[in-house]
Design an enzyme around this catalytic site. Sequence first.
Site, PDB file in Angstrom:
ATOM      1  N   SER A   1       0.835  -1.204   0.000  1.00  0.00           N
ATOM      2  CA  SER A   1       0.000   0.000   0.000  1.00  0.00           C
ATOM      3  C   SER A   1       0.864   1.246   0.000  1.00  0.00           C
ATOM      4  CB  SER A   1      -0.856  -0.030   1.270  1.00  0.00           C
ATOM      5  OG  SER A   1      -1.412   1.238   1.506  1.00  0.00           O
TER       6      SER A   1
ATOM      7  N   TYR B   1      -1.569  -1.152  10.868  1.00  0.00           N
ATOM      8  CA  TYR B   1      -1.870  -1.639   9.514  1.00  0.00           C
ATOM      9  C   TYR B   1      -0.687  -1.334   8.576  1.00  0.00           C
ATOM     10  CZ  TYR B   1      -3.404  -1.380   4.716  1.00  0.00           C
ATOM     11  OH  TYR B   1      -3.450  -1.516   3.350  1.00  0.00           O
TER      12      TYR B   1
ATOM     13  N   LYS C   1       2.424  -3.787   6.657  1.00  0.00           N
ATOM     14  CA  LYS C   1       2.863  -3.804   5.248  1.00  0.00           C
ATOM     15  C   LYS C   1       4.376  -3.572   5.163  1.00  0.00           C
ATOM     16  CE  LYS C   1      -1.235  -4.414   3.439  1.00  0.00           C
ATOM     17  NZ  LYS C   1      -1.576  -5.735   2.864  1.00  0.00           N
TER      18      LYS C   1
END
Length: 345
Positions: free
Chosen positions: A124, A148, A152
């Site tokens: 992302s 979050y 990643k």
Amino acid sequence: MAVLVTGGAGYIGSHACVALIQSGHNIVVLDNLSNSCRASLEQVSEITGVKFPVVIDDVNDRAALDRLFTAYQIDAVMHFAGMKAVGESCELPLTYYRNNVAGTLTLCEAMKDYGVRTLIFSSSATVYGEPLSNPITEDFPVHATNPYGQSKVMVEQVLHDLVQADALAAVPFWNIAILRYFNPVGAHASGKIGEDPLGIPNNLLPFISLVAVGKLKELSVFGGSYPTPDGTGVRDYIHVMDLAEGHVKALDKLTDEKTSSGCHTWNLGTGNGYSVLEMVSAFEAASGRPIPYKIVDCRPGDIAECWADPSKAESELGWKATRGLMEMMEDTWRWQSQNPNGFSK
Ligand code: UDP
């Protein structure tokens, strides 16, 4: 031979299934249906006219992966399975690290054991945090401000380390693509699949769509005094089918004999930034519905603006987003108006 699509019942995964099938690949889907439903896969079969195996299990379950890799001849994996809500990740960091990080480790261990070398990982643009400038190229520094985003960053590091270790091996094993998505929106043009978030959506377009169908009263625009042309946040919105096609191009590239093994990172964005208010106007134009909104405080952790430099993907993959803002809006509206309750009819 088939491509294993983890999280294939989800929003991006289901569109990738369509793109894979339509470009001639066989697929096997693995999904635990924690934030998706089987109906999306039935719709994928309806769109493509192709039926495919669906395994309802979890990437964290090593025994389930053993059964899957034994039952099917898998030659590449697209790994979409993961959790994606920033706010929720701050409340449930262990759940996020378990699913997103440990899940990927378990998957990679199984891939290694079954000799599956090719992995395409859903990353992302959140890994860029607040960028120093725009557009963002792949060599910008990565850092994250929430679990979050951190999950990643951590998985990207693991994947780089796998390739690093390969440099010491007699025969390098891994062939990996990290795809950094900007803001995926839109739906398949058939209106049969699209984004169907559980509860009140966190993301802009799903929220606007529910205002348009009368399920939510008004949009809260988070922040009206950012240093942007109209004061609202600017993002690089990309049509989910362009994104899905980018995955197929990355797979073609990794499986091309001329590509040496390694870990490749590509931005998938359009290179254009639109503000929240521009998105509201475009959606009103596409849907013919008014979108009432009020400007409220900034959302903690949000950045003012970000958009991609997608030229690396264009030159190396021969991929470029082709669908413009109106197509994103029209396709979102077709999906939402034809399916006001999402997949639960
Ligand atoms: N946004 C908003 N209201 C909402 C949801 C989002 O104003 O209900 C704004 C948000 O502040 C950002 C943009 O819309 O400027 C995109 O937010 P989204 O959550 O979709 O994606 P993000 O870029 O934050 O991952």
